[in-house]
Motif scaffolding. Structure first.
Motif, PDB file in Angstrom:
ATOM      1  N   UNK A  26       1.011  -1.535  -0.163  1.00 38.42           N
ATOM      2  CA  UNK A  26       0.120  -0.328   0.243  1.00 38.42           C
ATOM      3  C   UNK A  26       1.366   0.988   0.239  1.00 38.42           C
ATOM      4  N   UNK A  27       0.687   2.610   0.187  1.00 41.27           N
ATOM      5  CA  UNK A  27       1.002   3.121   0.056  1.00 41.27           C
ATOM      6  C   UNK A  27      -0.104   4.961   0.667  1.00 41.27           C
ATOM      7  N   UNK A  28       0.674   5.758   0.913  1.00 39.15           N
ATOM      8  CA  UNK A  28       0.386   6.970   1.783  1.00 39.15           C
ATOM      9  C   UNK A  28      -0.492   7.712   0.574  1.00 39.15           C
ATOM     10  N   UNK A  29       0.442   8.006  -0.617  1.00 36.54           N
ATOM     11  CA  UNK A  29       0.257   9.413  -1.564  1.00 36.54           C
ATOM     12  C   UNK A  29       0.998   8.826  -2.568  1.00 36.54           C
ATOM     13  N   UNK A  86      -2.318  -9.859  -6.862  1.00 41.23           N
ATOM     14  CA  UNK A  86      -3.951  -9.658  -6.642  1.00 41.23           C
ATOM     15  C   UNK A  86      -3.723  -8.037  -7.245  1.00 41.23           C
ATOM     16  N   UNK A  87      -4.758  -8.144  -8.127  1.00 42.44           N
ATOM     17  CA  UNK A  87      -4.956  -5.874  -8.009  1.00 42.44           C
ATOM     18  C   UNK A  87      -6.206  -5.699  -6.959  1.00 42.44           C
ATOM     19  N   UNK A  88      -6.318  -4.988  -5.767  1.00 40.91           N
ATOM     20  CA  UNK A  88      -7.211  -5.547  -4.861  1.00 40.91           C
ATOM     21  C   UNK A  88      -7.111  -3.347  -4.881  1.00 40.91           C
ATOM     22  N   UNK A  89      -6.848  -2.743  -5.849  1.00 40.41           N
ATOM     23  CA  UNK A  89      -6.134  -1.199  -5.475  1.00 40.41           C
ATOM     24  C   UNK A  89      -7.946  -1.130  -6.803  1.00 40.41           C
ATOM     25  N   UNK A  90      -9.058   0.400  -5.371  1.00 42.17           N
ATOM     26  CA  UNK A  90     -10.023   0.828  -6.359  1.00 42.17           C
ATOM     27  C   UNK A  90      -9.272   0.775  -7.639  1.00 42.17           C
ATOM     28  N   UNK A  91      -9.184   1.670  -7.429  1.00 39.17           N
ATOM     29  CA  UNK A  91      -8.578   2.084  -9.508  1.00 39.17           C
ATOM     30  C   UNK A  91      -8.424   1.356 -10.865  1.00 39.17           C
ATOM     31  N   UNK A  92      -8.043  -0.040  -9.970  1.00 38.96           N
ATOM     32  CA  UNK A  92      -7.845  -1.678 -10.296  1.00 38.96           C
ATOM     33  C   UNK A  92      -6.582  -1.029 -11.926  1.00 38.96           C
ATOM     34  N   UNK A  93      -5.818  -0.027 -11.486  1.00 36.51           N
ATOM     35  CA  UNK A  93      -5.046  -0.049 -13.084  1.00 36.51           C
ATOM     36  C   UNK A  93      -3.923  -1.030 -13.147  1.00 36.51           C
ATOM     37  N   UNK A  94      -3.968  -2.568 -12.349  1.00 36.10           N
ATOM     38  CA  UNK A  94      -3.635  -3.484 -13.109  1.00 36.10           C
ATOM     39  C   UNK A  94      -4.157  -3.998 -14.314  1.00 36.10           C
ATOM     40  N   UNK A 111      -2.573  -3.450  -2.872  1.00 35.05           N
ATOM     41  CA  UNK A 111      -3.628  -2.147  -2.352  1.00 35.05           C
ATOM     42  C   UNK A 111      -3.667  -1.070  -2.351  1.00 35.05           C
ATOM     43  N   UNK A 112      -5.493  -0.442  -2.103  1.00 28.12           N
ATOM     44  CA  UNK A 112      -5.178   1.273  -2.529  1.00 28.12           C
ATOM     45  C   UNK A 112      -4.274   2.121  -1.324  1.00 28.12           C
ATOM     46  N   UNK A 113      -4.657   2.820  -1.469  1.00 27.89           N
ATOM     47  CA  UNK A 113      -3.926   3.992  -0.289  1.00 27.89           C
ATOM     48  C   UNK A 113      -4.523   3.491   0.620  1.00 27.89           C
ATOM     49  N   UNK A 114      -3.519   4.003   1.742  1.00 27.01           N
ATOM     50  CA  UNK A 114      -4.444   4.094   3.152  1.00 27.01           C
ATOM     51  C   UNK A 114      -5.350   5.478   2.796  1.00 27.01           C
ATOM     52  N   UNK A 115      -6.509   4.378   4.337  1.00 23.24           N
ATOM     53  CA  UNK A 115      -7.772   5.090   3.766  1.00 23.24           C
ATOM     54  C   UNK A 115      -9.019   5.534   2.553  1.00 23.24           C
ATOM     55  N   UNK A 116      -7.837   4.485   1.692  1.00 21.00           N
ATOM     56  CA  UNK A 116      -8.583   5.075   0.337  1.00 21.00           C
ATOM     57  C   UNK A 116     -10.109   3.938   0.245  1.00 21.00           C
TER      58      UNK A 116
END
Length: 709
Positions: free
Chosen positions: A547-550, A576-584, A650-655
């Protein structure tokens, strides 16, 4: 695959980060300062160019100035030409210093400088009429536009003002010497003006002294006639009073007073003689009464008595011889007795005569005393009659003497001041004539440019550091460690172009194994994760949450790089692509045979939802909608998978909630927080760590860091 890692101190495999107290701020580290300068070189360069331009404009618009100086000795004592000068010849030291300081003001006064302007015709000198400036031109333009034009200034006043600004004087320490300095654009002119100011001051000082003496003499002469009339009136009044009251005597004593004094002396002498005569009478009468005669001077010193006594002594010897040899009946003895008796009778008669003479003298002395006493009493009575008049006469005479003393003093002083007008009693002089200076004022031109360069660099460095502080970027692992107070943070160099993009995941470039710095750093990080304490043993896969902060892009590259590094080592990897943006998922354009949400609801294996790529990486695309309630099922599915390494992007922390649920799941110990050295902010990192909480201690990975950090 066996790898030998060259790790730094404190970055041993499995070593937990430790806190480091007392770490100095990053802006005190020379390496961080150089980094900030490289990043913000424009911020450093612009002040340098600006200061150099200002220095060039200053040297162009300011002509060279030369300062010539001269020294003047101010002697407060002056010259003692006459006995009584107009000013005191000697003064106390404090008063002398005040006098010198006052002359310092006179030296630079408008009176002296104005005469210098007239002497050298500075009102026609372009240098002393002011050069046109940009500000002056703007003022004139505004005045013409607004109709408020000012009348032209007087050239003499303008020259006087400029000369006043260019003239300076000071008293040298512990001395009565004044140093005068004048600046000009010409060496010779500066020396001439300095000498002219000094000479004008000395001439004005001498003229002022003479004028002061002249005015004082005129004032005294104006009073002489009044004083002369006052003296004449006082004398006439005293003489009239003396004649009216018939007072005869000298100025100091009357005739009656002189007579009283003489009579008093004579009376004293008469009384002394009377006392002396009375004493002699009493002594002689004592002798006649049978007392000794040797104590009376008149008897002892009387020649008749002395002769008689000599004869008496001879007769007494003859009588004694006759008595011894012849007897008392012998005629010789009897004749001697007769002679002795006759001599004694003669001596007694002489003494009585002396006594009678002494009584006469005593009586005469008493009569003289009584006469003088009577005369003295009469004179006293007469003196008392003229006492009051004499007191008034003395008062009038004192007024005469006072008027005469004042008149004579003014007359003498007036004559002295007339002569002093022609004398110069000042001891002030020029002890160091002005000479043309060799060097110009101010620093040399190279020094000005060097100073401008140094000032520009200083402002640029301070500005760049200030902007860095305001920006709050991470910039380097060292700066992040200093901010967090933690050491041992992982760092990755800048990723090569295309190393973790969609083409690399598809295997279009063949094998991604390499020996570059970035690939080695990713492999080192992966092995550290595998050797970290707390990893479950057995066949459970290593699940790593990224994950990341920004920094969303850096997080995605880190997750893909870990997957590609493990795939290069022939490990089974699931990305695994768990980022809400779904960039992968969007970059790869993947579509699984089964939706991930359905697989998680059915609690089945993830095999049908995984897409295997030619690079060996199996990718689990993000579904269109992943309910938050399935986050726990996703964690279970990840831990039950048959892979060696599971990397969750993952997405950003708090995303989103899914990211927060996975981060909070204690069954997955490995949590990577990607921090970009270029793009991430320290405040965002602090917020992310605060959101993760103290229960989880994520491993911070600084992406795109320098190779020498």
């Amino acid at each position: 695959m066996t790898m030998v890692e060259n790790v730094r101190n404190g970055l041993l495999i499995g070593a937990a980060p430790r806190d480091e107290g007392g770490r100095e701020p990053w802006f005190l580290d020379p390496r961080e300062i150089l980094r900030s300068v490289r990043l913000r070189w424009i911020t450093v360069l612009l002040p340098v160019l600006l200061f150099l331009a200002v220095a060039a404009a200053w040297t162009r618009l300011n002509p060279p100035q030369y300062a010539a100086s001269t020294q003047i000795l101010i002697d407060p004592r002056g010259l003692q030409v006459v006995k009584d000068g107009l000013t005191p010849p000697d003064q106390a030291s404090d008063a002398s210093l005040l006098l010198v300081d006052s002359q310092l003001r006179v030296l630079t006064s408008d009176d002296v400088l104005g005469r210098v302007v007239d002497r050298f015709d500075l009102s026609q000198d372009p240098e002393f009429q002011g050069r046109p400036t940009l500000i002056g031109a703007v003022k004139d333009l505004i005045g013409r536009l607004t109709g408020r034009t000012e009348p032209p200034a007087d050239p003499r006043l303008t020259a006087l003002r400029i000369l006043r600004d260019r003239t300076g004087a000071r008293r040298l320490e512990r001395s009565f010497v004044l140093e005068l300095g004048v600046t000009s654009e010409d060496r010779e002119k500066a020396a001439r003006l300095a000498g002219g100011v000094a000479e004008t001051y000395l001439a004005r000082d001498a003229a002022t002294r003479s004028d002061t003496t002249r005015r004082a003499g005129e004032a005294i002469e104006g009073r002489l006639a009044e004083l002369r009339d006052a003296l004449r009136k006082a004398e006439d009044k005293a003489q009239g009073f003396r004649a009216k009251r018939n007072i005869v005597g000298t100025r100091s004593q009357l005739v009656s007073e002189q007579q009283l004094t003489q009579l008093s002396d004579q009376l004293g002498a008469a009384r002394s003689r009377a006392l002396e005569a009375g004493s002699r009478v009493r002594q002689i009468e004592g002798v006649l009464a049978g007392g000794p005669s040797d104590s009376v001077t008149e008897i002892v010193q009387n020649p008749t008595i002395t002769a008689l006594r000599g004869q008496l002594a001879g007769v007494e010897r003859l009588r004694a011889d006759a008595e011894d040899t012849l007897g008392r009946r012998h005629p010789s003895y009897q004749a001697a007795l007769v002679q002795e008796k006759a001599l004694r009778t003669a001596i007694e008669a002489e003494i009585r005569r002396i006594a009678a003479a002494s009584r006469n003298d005593y009586q005469a002395a008493q009569a003289s005393e009584r006469s003088l006493a009577a005369t003295l009493e009469r004179r006293k009575a007469e003196a008392l009659k003229v006492g009051d008049d004499f007191v008034q006469l003395r008062e009038l005479e004192r007024q005469v003497e006072a008027s005469r003393a004042v008149y004579e003093a003014f007359l003498v002083r007036a004559r002295e001041l007339q002569e002093q007008q022609r004398l110069d009693t000042s001891a002030s002089r020029i002890i160091s004539p002005a000479s043309p200076p060799e060097k110009r004022l101010g620093p040399p031109t190279p020094v000005v440019f060097v100073a401008a360069l140094v000032a520009g660099l200083g402002v640029g460095l301070v500005g760049s550091l200030g902007l860095e502080l305001l920006a709050g970027r991470v910039r380097s692992r060292r700066r992040l460690e200093g901010h967090l107070g933690r050491t041992g943070l992982d760092a990755l160099p800048r990723a090569p172009r295309g190393i973790a993009d969609a083409a690399a995941l598809r295997g279009e470039f063949g094998s991604v194994r390499g020996d570059g710095a970035y690939e080695v750093a990713v492999a080192r990080l992966r092995h550290r994760l595998a050797a970290a304490p707390g990893k479950s043993s057995g066949s459970a896969p290593l699940v790593v949450l990224v994950t990341a902060a920004d920094d969303r892009a850096g997080k995605a590259v880190l997750a893909r790089s870990l997957a590609l590094s493990a795939a290069a080592d022939r490990e089974r990897v699931i990305l695994i692509d768990a980022d809400p943006e779904g960039s992968l998922t969007r970059d790869l354009g993947l579509a699984a045979r089964r939706d991930l949400a359905e697989a998680l609801r059915d609690r089945t294996a993830l095999t049908e939802a995984v897409v295997e790529l030619p690079s060996g990486v199996r990718v689990l695309p993000r579904p269109g909608d992943l309910p938050r309630s399935l986050a726990g099922n996703l964690a279970d599915a990840l831990l039950r998978s048959d892979a060696d390494l599971v990397v969750v992007d993952l997405g950003l922390v708090g995303g989103d909630v899914v990211t927060e649920r996975l981060i909070a799941d204690e069954r997955i110990p490995e949590l990577l927080l990607a921090v970009s050295a270029k793009r991430s902010h320290l405040a965002a990192v602090d917020r992310a760590l605060k959101a993760i909480g103290p229960a989880r201690r994520p491993r911070l990975v600084v992406t795109d860091a320098g190779l020498r950090e």
